[in-house]
Design a protein around this motif. Structure first.
Motif, PDB file in Angstrom:
ATOM      1  N   SER A 235       0.897  -1.227  -0.161  1.00 54.46           N
ATOM      2  CA  SER A 235       0.242   0.089   0.083  1.00 54.46           C
ATOM      3  C   SER A 235       0.811   1.232  -0.025  1.00 54.46           C
ATOM      4  N   THR A 264      -3.160  -3.037  -8.607  1.00 52.45           N
ATOM      5  CA  THR A 264      -4.729  -2.965  -8.658  1.00 52.45           C
ATOM      6  C   THR A 264      -5.123  -3.422  -7.214  1.00 52.45           C
ATOM      7  N   SER A 265      -4.505  -4.481  -6.692  1.00 49.22           N
ATOM      8  CA  SER A 265      -4.987  -5.271  -5.514  1.00 49.22           C
ATOM      9  C   SER A 265      -4.769  -4.206  -4.536  1.00 49.22           C
ATOM     10  N   PHE A 266      -3.625  -3.223  -4.594  1.00 43.23           N
ATOM     11  CA  PHE A 266      -3.481  -2.523  -3.375  1.00 43.23           C
ATOM     12  C   PHE A 266      -3.734  -1.112  -3.602  1.00 43.23           C
ATOM     13  N   GLU A 267      -4.661  -0.983  -4.877  1.00 43.83           N
ATOM     14  CA  GLU A 267      -5.184   0.196  -5.092  1.00 43.83           C
ATOM     15  C   GLU A 267      -4.181   1.253  -5.360  1.00 43.83           C
ATOM     16  N   ILE A 268      -3.061   0.870  -6.155  1.00 43.05           N
ATOM     17  CA  ILE A 268      -1.888   1.804  -6.392  1.00 43.05           C
ATOM     18  C   ILE A 268      -2.141   2.629  -7.753  1.00 43.05           C
ATOM     19  N   GLU A 269      -2.095   3.818  -7.792  1.00 47.54           N
ATOM     20  CA  GLU A 269      -2.598   4.547  -8.967  1.00 47.54           C
ATOM     21  C   GLU A 269      -1.441   3.982 -10.003  1.00 47.54           C
ATOM     22  N   HIS A 270      -1.854   3.978 -11.345  1.00 45.57           N
ATOM     23  CA  HIS A 270      -0.937   3.161 -12.425  1.00 45.57           C
ATOM     24  C   HIS A 270      -1.684   3.416 -13.691  1.00 45.57           C
TER      25      HIS A 270
END
Length: 306
Positions: A235, A264-270
């Motif tokens: 995260s 995506t699973s850690f909701e990291i913008e990319h």
């Protein structure tokens, strides 16, 4: 299988990505040794300055070039750090020159650091991991220590190609404990050494065992996972811009897909962009321009000049 064949196998896997750019490169105030800016000049309007082959360690390969913009200051001038590719065993910072040209043209208020790191070897054995991750840390720490002399705000964006993208991702995911890195650009970087493309190749498996300095990892470590970015996302990871070819013979597209899923699973913008072609050297002119535009927008969004 001997060490010579292992080295050939590793070199096969990852090449150096070169991206063309149309702007003209001009060095201003070039200095070819490690010289800090005199303190009495800090209060004057600062000129554009390039410092070449600045040492950050005892090994001659531990050197970087730094490009300092005019009118820089310690409260606004952030740093873009470039990390070259070459399969961990070859390559040089000179291959990243097109990115310097691009950044100078579109983001003239940013400083640029273009680094070399100690290349891995098979004969004699020179481990890559974690030493090459730690080389990035040494560069970052040196810039932080000299921020007042250089008149820089030590916030960083990392741009890596191929093996350099792998190193950049690992540095951000594992070693950037103070959140100095604000984004990573990953161009055809390997992200998962447990993928069959790597794990089922005996040359690569042997090379990985030679490339890891086991003394720097806990006993029982799964080295393929410990050195793979997809297993180290958290995260706290920074935003990532990912660019891959759908026919890459050196890094399987599944590596890009795996990192996309992990982020995506850690909701990291990319962002995740797939181009037609291989390891970057055969991408179309339109795709290269698109990549440049997306990198530029990433810099503006995540490393803005206040």
């Amino acid at each position: 299988m001997n060490k010579k064949s292992a080295k050939k196998g590793v070199i096969f896997f990852l090449g150096i990505l070169t991206i063309s750019c149309s702007s003209t490169f001009e060095e201003v105030g070039t200095i070819e040794e490690d010289i800090l800016i005199p303190k009495e000049e800090v209060d004057l309007p600062l000129k554009e300055l390039s410092l070449l082959d600045v040492s950050y360690g005892e090994n001659p390969q531990q050197a970087y070039d730094i490009y300092l913009p005019a009118d820089r200051s310690s409260d606004k001038t952030k740093v873009i750090l470039l990390v070259h590719g070459g399969g961990w065993v070859e390559g040089d910072k000179a291959s990243m020159t097109p990115f310097i040209e691009l950044i100078k043209e579109r983001h003239p208020q940013h400083a640029i650091v273009n680094m070399n790191y100690v290349l891995a070897g098979v004969t004699p054995v020179i481990p890559a991991f974690p030493n090459q991750f730690l080389d990035i840390r040494k560069v970052v720490e040196k810039i932080i220590a000299e921020k007042e002399d250089l008149q820089l705000l030590p916030e960083f964006g990392l741009i890596g190609t191929s093996a350099g993208a792998h190193l950049s991702l690992m540095y951000d995911f594992v070693y950037d404990t103070e959140d100095r890195v604000k984004f990573v650009v990953d161009i055809v970087g390997p992200t998962d050494f447990t993928h069959p493309f790597f794990s089922e190749d005996l040359n690569f498996s042997l090379a990985l065992s030679l490339f890891v300095d086991e003394s720097q990892y806990p006993e029982g470590t799964n080295y393929a996972e410990a050195t793979s970015p997809v297993f180290n996302v958290s995260s706290m990871s920074s935003p990532v811009a990912m660019f891959y070819g759908n026919q890459d013979p050196l890094v399987p597209l599944g590596n890009g897909e795996a990192l996309d899923v992990a982020l995506t699973s850690f909701e990291i913008e990319h962002i995740y962009t797939i181009y037609e072609g291989g390891h970057g050297d055969d991408w179309s002119d339109a795709d290269i321009l698109d990549l440049q535009e997306q990198i530029s927008r990433f810099i503006e969004e995540y490393l803005p000049v206040n």
